[in-house]
Motif scaffolding. Structure first.
Motif, PDB file in Angstrom:
ATOM      1  N   ASN A  41       4.710 -12.972  96.607  1.00  0.00           N
ATOM      2  CA  ASN A  41       4.450 -11.684  97.228  1.00  0.00           C
ATOM      3  C   ASN A  41       5.428 -11.432  98.369  1.00  0.00           C
ATOM      4  N   TRP A  43       5.705  -8.758 101.437  1.00  0.00           N
ATOM      5  CA  TRP A  43       4.971  -7.716 102.145  1.00  0.00           C
ATOM      6  C   TRP A  43       5.924  -6.910 103.010  1.00  0.00           C
ATOM      7  N   LEU A 216      -3.075  -8.877 105.354  1.00  0.00           N
ATOM      8  CA  LEU A 216      -2.102  -8.503 104.341  1.00  0.00           C
ATOM      9  C   LEU A 216      -2.815  -7.900 103.143  1.00  0.00           C
ATOM     10  N   LYS A 218      -2.914  -3.865 100.984  1.00  0.00           N
ATOM     11  CA  LYS A 218      -2.324  -2.529 100.924  1.00  0.00           C
ATOM     12  C   LYS A 218      -3.189  -1.542 101.695  1.00  0.00           C
ATOM     13  N   LEU A 293       0.953  -1.098 105.171  1.00  0.00           N
ATOM     14  CA  LEU A 293       1.373  -2.313 104.474  1.00  0.00           C
ATOM     15  C   LEU A 293       1.482  -2.042 102.980  1.00  0.00           C
ATOM     16  N   LYS A 295       2.756  -4.150  99.150  1.00  0.00           N
ATOM     17  CA  LYS A 295       3.083  -5.436  98.535  1.00  0.00           C
ATOM     18  C   LYS A 295       3.948  -5.220  97.305  1.00  0.00           C
TER      19      LYS A 295
END
Length: 522
Positions: A41, A43, A216, A218, A293, A295
């Motif tokens: 992942n 971010w 973390l 979305k 945020l 990803k």
């Protein structure tokens, strides 16, 4: 002879140990992925900063950004603050960016963006020690009596520093405890509870710090989450003097101030440490920060490229080189594997080839032309070159003029084959010009000499063996997972050299010789 054998074994053992040690360090310490297809992942975090300036004034903005280190690596930072000067300061636990401008007015918007990934983490945070003792916070009157009663009760229910902190958290979150409600003064916010927790722990001489994290996930409008942390070493009791904490080594321990859970979840990243606000604007009002945020997934090779430049541990990685240089190095690093294939086919299988490196060079040319077109063009050029070489033999020319004529003929033949294939619509035929012309010329010369000395059948076997060997070497040298492994773990070449050294003492039968002497064995 015995000392020579021992010397060789020592060299092989050193190469194997060194190669395995370097590869293990990359895999287990640097967390370098073994497969290019492995994904992780990535971010992307955007921080949008808004504030207002009434009139025209000089402005200074101080904004905390994540420290480099810990469980997540910071890369690709982007500061967007047009018209502002910028300075990033490294503090003991934080990083602070300062923007400043001489004359600003009205509504202001600044942006900060970064990428976070767990790959290639330096883990700097865990090596930074914290305070082990602090003086009590001054308090008087009924509050002091409440603190003394609460600390005494918590001490009786705990055995060490970590349990003292968790018990304190549970006590502060008890809505039926009158002493706690006195300290909170009817304020139920998490900030008020953290202040009460810090007050109680200070009277047990236990220092804590506030840690502000982001989750973390979305989201388009996320606020930092407040945690507390304490640096705890072994043999520290409930008042930091004795006892133990289950034998654990000194480390930072994070505590959830609402339920006492220990340890940050994997989806939490520390943004800044301390009780200060994330942003401080001088001569500005209504300052606020909105976090967004997102990803994405990147393959292992892209993650390596992304983080190589930002990590001290990987500053000498091939991924820090320019792209064109990386492509050239990938080809160079695969040449030893082509030589290994020839070594196995010649010394173990028993296939005859034109020298050692000619099949490797032909395999490199196959990378451009493709295996099918390459073999066809190779056969055509060598066939007509042998006819010319046979004719020139009757003229009794010296070797240098003969080679010059053959080389010129090869060039002309390459051009003709390229033009002819283009007219037929085979654009790959144009890549025939990438064949090493000198190599083809020497191949023709050596085949013709073999023809004269060993006969046509043997020359044909050698030519076919060269094509077969080059084809297998082309397949191995072009195998993408192997290219990724060697390019990412170049210490594999040390293991390759060790194997070649071991093969250097092989004196056994070749497989084709077993068929050759099959009748004799019977």
């Amino acid at each position: 002879m015995r000392s020579l054998t021992l010397h060789l074994k020592i060299i092989i053992a050193i190469l194997l140990a060194l190669g395995i040690a370097i590869i293990s360090y990359q895999v287990f310490v640097l967390k370098t992925p073994l497969k290019e297809s492995e994904v992780d992942n990535l971010w992307t975090i955007d921080a949008k900063i808004n504030f207002e300036v009434k009139g025209t004034k000089p402005v200074s903005i101080q904004f905390y950004v994540p420290p480099k280190g810990g469980d997540y690596a910071v890369s690709n930072e982007l500061f967007l603050a047009s018209g502002y000067g910028q300075n990033v300061t490294n503090q003991q636990y934080n990083r602070l960016v300062t923007w400043s401008a001489r004359a600003v007015s009205g509504q202001q918007t600044l942006f900060y963006r970064l990428n976070l990934t767990k790959r290639f983490s330096d883990e700097i945070e865990n090596s930074t020690k914290g305070d082990m003792w602090r003086s009590p916070i001054a308090v008087a009157g009924p509050e002091r009596e409440a603190v003394d009663r609460l600390v005494k009760d918590i001490r009786s229910k705990s055995a060490n520093v970590s349990t003292f902190i968790t018990t304190t958290i549970h006590t502060v979150n008890d809505p039926n405890n009158s002493d706690v409600q006195l300290l909170l003064n009817n304020k139920d916010s998490i900030e008020s509870k953290v202040k009460a927790i810090e007050l109680l722990l200070s009277h047990a001489y236990i220092p804590i710090q506030q840690a502000h994290t982001l989750q973390l996930s979305k989201s388009t409008n996320q606020s930092p989450i407040l945690w507390i942390r304490s640096y705890i070493e072994p043999n520290k009791g409930v008042d930091n003097r004795d006892s133990s904490i289950n034998g654990t080594s000194g480390n930072w321990y994070y505590f959830n101030p609402t339920n006492g859970d220990i340890g940050l979840p994997d989806d939490q990243v520390v943004w800044w440490i301390g009780s200060d606000d994330i942003i401080n604007v001088e001569n500005g009002t209504k300052a606020r920060v909105n976090f967004s945020l997102d990803k994405s997934e990147l393959t292992a090779i892209n993650l390596a490229k992304l983080t190589a430049e930002g990590s001290n541990l990987t500053e000498y990685s091939f991924y820090t080189l320019p792209i064109s240089t990386q492509l050239a190095y990938q080809i160079m690093l695969m040449i030893p594997f082509g030589v290994l294939i020839i070594l196995l086919l010649r010394n173990v299988i028993g296939i005859n080839t034109l020298g050692t490196f000619t099949p490797v060079l032909v395999a490199l040319a196959f990378r451009e032309t493709g295996i099918v077109f390459g073999m066809i063009f190779f056969s055509i050029i060598v066939f007509f070159g042998l006819l010319l070489r046979s004719y020139l033999e009757h003229l009794k020319l010296q070797m240098l003029p003969r080679l010059s004529i053959v080389l010129t003929f090869v060039v002309m033949l390459i051009i003709c084959v390229g033009l002819f294939s283009h007219k037929l619509g085979f654009e790959r035929g144009l890549s025939i010009s990438l064949f090493p012309m000198v190599i083809l010329t020497m191949t023709i010369e050596r085949l013709s000499i073999t023809w004269e000395e060993r006969g046509a059948n043997f020359a044909l076997k050698v030519a076919i063996g060269t094509l077969i060997t080059a084809s297998i070497a082309y397949g191995v040298m072009g195998y993408q997972p192997l290219i990724y492994l060697v390019f990412t773990f170049p210490a594999i070449l040390l293991l390759l050299v060790a194997f070649m050294l071991a093969m250097g003492r092989y004196r056994g039968y070749r497989l084709l010789e077993l068929f050759r002497f099959k009748a004799m064995l019977k």
